[in-house]
Design an enzyme around this catalytic site. Structure first.
Site, short mmCIF file in Angstrom:
data_model
loop_
_atom_site.label_atom_id
_atom_site.label_comp_id
_atom_site.label_asym_id
_atom_site.label_seq_id
_atom_site.Cartn_x
_atom_site.Cartn_y
_atom_site.Cartn_z
N ASP A 144 64.37 17.79 52.55
CA ASP A 144 65.60 18.27 51.98
C ASP A 144 64.87 20.25 51.70
O ASP A 144 63.49 19.90 51.16
CB ASP A 144 65.69 18.31 50.76
N GLY A 145 65.96 20.77 51.82
CA GLY A 145 64.97 22.77 51.32
C GLY A 145 65.16 23.89 52.49
O GLY A 145 64.13 24.56 52.21
N ASN A 146 65.79 22.51 54.01
CA ASN A 146 65.66 24.10 54.36
C ASN A 146 65.97 25.96 54.12
O ASN A 146 65.35 25.91 54.84
CB ASN A 146 66.07 23.16 55.95
N HIS A 195 66.35 24.83 59.57
CA HIS A 195 66.45 24.03 59.88
C HIS A 195 65.69 23.98 60.99
O HIS A 195 64.79 22.49 61.66
CB HIS A 195 67.74 23.21 60.13
N GLU A 212 77.82 13.40 54.06
CA GLU A 212 78.60 14.36 52.94
C GLU A 212 78.72 16.09 53.85
O GLU A 212 79.15 17.10 53.45
CB GLU A 212 77.87 15.00 52.10
N TRP A 239 79.40 16.99 56.01
CA TRP A 239 80.07 17.70 56.84
C TRP A 239 81.04 19.22 55.98
O TRP A 239 81.13 20.13 57.01
CB TRP A 239 81.19 16.49 57.87
N ARG A 277 79.46 21.38 55.31
CA ARG A 277 79.03 23.11 55.50
C ARG A 277 79.54 23.49 56.69
O ARG A 277 80.71 22.82 57.05
CB ARG A 277 77.59 22.73 55.92
N LEU A 292 55.18 2.46 65.16
CA LEU A 292 55.92 2.76 64.14
C LEU A 292 57.43 2.93 64.71
O LEU A 292 57.66 3.56 65.19
CB LEU A 292 55.52 4.45 63.30
N ARG A 349 67.74 13.63 42.90
CA ARG A 349 68.85 12.82 43.57
C ARG A 349 68.80 12.03 44.05
O ARG A 349 67.57 11.87 45.42
CB ARG A 349 69.69 13.68 42.92
C1 IPE Z 1 70.48 15.25 51.58
O1 IPE Z 1 70.38 16.86 51.52
C2 IPE Z 1 71.23 15.30 52.41
C3 IPE Z 1 70.15 15.41 53.15
C4 IPE Z 1 68.56 15.98 53.26
C5 IPE Z 1 69.89 15.57 55.42
P1 IPE Z 1 71.43 17.90 50.14
O2 IPE Z 1 71.02 18.94 50.52
O3 IPE Z 1 72.93 17.51 51.34
O4 IPE Z 1 72.51 17.30 49.06
P2 IPE Z 1 72.57 17.50 47.45
O5 IPE Z 1 74.03 17.68 47.94
O6 IPE Z 1 71.26 19.13 47.49
O7 IPE Z 1 73.22 15.91 46.74
C1 IPE Z 2 67.68 19.63 53.95
O1 IPE Z 2 68.15 20.97 53.95
C2 IPE Z 2 68.89 19.59 55.40
C3 IPE Z 2 70.03 19.03 55.39
C4 IPE Z 2 70.74 18.35 54.47
C5 IPE Z 2 70.72 18.70 57.06
P1 IPE Z 2 69.45 21.59 53.35
O2 IPE Z 2 70.47 22.09 54.35
O3 IPE Z 2 70.13 21.10 52.30
O4 IPE Z 2 68.35 23.23 52.31
P2 IPE Z 2 68.67 23.89 51.08
O5 IPE Z 2 68.63 21.99 49.98
O6 IPE Z 2 69.85 24.74 50.70
O7 IPE Z 2 67.84 24.63 50.57
MG MG Z 3 70.08 20.43 50.69
#
Ligand code: IPE
Ligand code: IPE
Ligand code: MG
Length: 264
Positions: free
Chosen positions: A38-40, A55, A85, A87, A89, A149, A212
């Site tokens: 997460d966090g891209n 990404h 979930e 989708w 976006r 792996l 979470r």
């Molecule tokens: C969880 O991250 C899904 C993936 C890393 C693929 P999200 O960014 O979608 O989760 P929420 O919306 O912050 O809970």
């Molecule tokens: C995780 O990064 C990748 C996916 C959920 C596909 P996010 O796109 O959720 O990055 P943030 O949470 O918005 O920083």
């Molecule tokens: Mg995220």
């Protein structure tokens, strides 16, 4: 079952990455690591770049992390790449995310084959675009005889839907007279999950500071050790993975029992 815990040595701590890797290998390595990458988006935001740039950068992190996990002898690495979930976006972002497996595997598949990594995927296939599935299936096929792996991509994966699917398939078995309700136990239910052949994760890592699960492996993470970091996924390095595993090695997993010295 109780793991041998890592006890800190009084001698000097190893400092180069190679030394840390070797040190790490002398203790219990988690068989299955699951990562919520997460966090891209925030990584890109901080640099005034479009989210898709984050990404793309995040995709590049997968390579060193996979290589290191393989080198350490981790048996399975499950990476949450796209949730059921996600989708909702913007279409442009979703379209980009669905192109990433082609780009990643287009570049790294020869290396994964060479390094004996076996690619797998879990998630609901029917909604995933054909071009995405084609790239993933090609990688699955090209690596199917590899014995190192297992790199398991969670793509269009949602844990609640997986659990519902498992419940339904057991109900059908009962309906067809193939088994009785009393036969449903942990083992039987686990065998109906998408991870039945991988075993439950021992260690779950989530980047970006969110604490979470976001519908990730709710059944399988029942006794996993959790490790959270504020580091955004594109900045997640080999050092961070080692740090997570070192933390795992210092924990006492009790599975409801007692510490080994207490049970004597
Ligand atoms: C969880 O991250 C899904 C993936 C890393 C693929 P999200 O960014 O979608 O989760 P929420 O919306 O912050 O809970
Ligand atoms: C995780 O990064 C990748 C996916 C959920 C596909 P996010 O796109 O959720 O990055 P943030 O949470 O918005 O920083
Ligand atoms: Mg995220």
């Amino acid at each position: 079952m109780l793991d041998k815990m890592k006890i800190w040595k009084s001698t000097k701590e190893p400092d180069t990455l190679d030394e840390r890797i070797e040190e790490c290998k002398s203790y219990k390595i988690p068989d299955h690591i699951a990562i919520i990458m997460d966090g891209n988006g925030r990584w890109a935001n901080k640099r005034a770049l479009p989210r898709i740039a984050g990404h793309h950068e995040g995709m590049k992190t997968v390579r060193p992390i996979t290589r290191l996990a393989n080198r350490l002898g981790v048996k399975a690495l499950t990476l949450y790449a796209f949730s059921t979930e996600n989708w909702i976006r913007p279409k442009m972002e979703v379209d980009y995310l669905m192109k990433l497996p082609e780009e990643f595997l287009g570049t790294f598949l020869p290396e994964l084959v060479e390094e004996n990594v076996q690619v797998q995927m879990m998630g609901e296939r029917s909604q995933i675009p054909k071009h995405t599935l084609k790239a993933v299936d090609k990688a699955i096929d090209a690596t199917k005889n590899n014995t190192g792996l297992v790199l398991n991509f969670a793509l269009n994966y949602g844990s609640r839907s997986e659990i519902l699917q498992a419940a339904k398939s057991f109900a059908v078995k009962v309906q067809n007279g193939e088994c009785s309700i009393d036969e449903l136990d942990d083992e039987q239910f686990s065998s109906l999950m998408m991870t039945h052949h991988l075993g439950d994760p021992d260690l779950m890592i989530r980047t970006s500071g969110e604490i979470r699960l976001s519908n990730f492996m709710l059944w399988q993470l029942a006794y996993a050790e959790f490790w959270f970091t504020d580091v955004l996924w594109p900045d997640f390095s080999e050092e961070h993975l080692i740090e997570a595993i070192e933390s795992y090695q210092k924990r006492s997993r009790r599975f409801g029992g007692l510490k080994s010295e207490e049970s004597q």
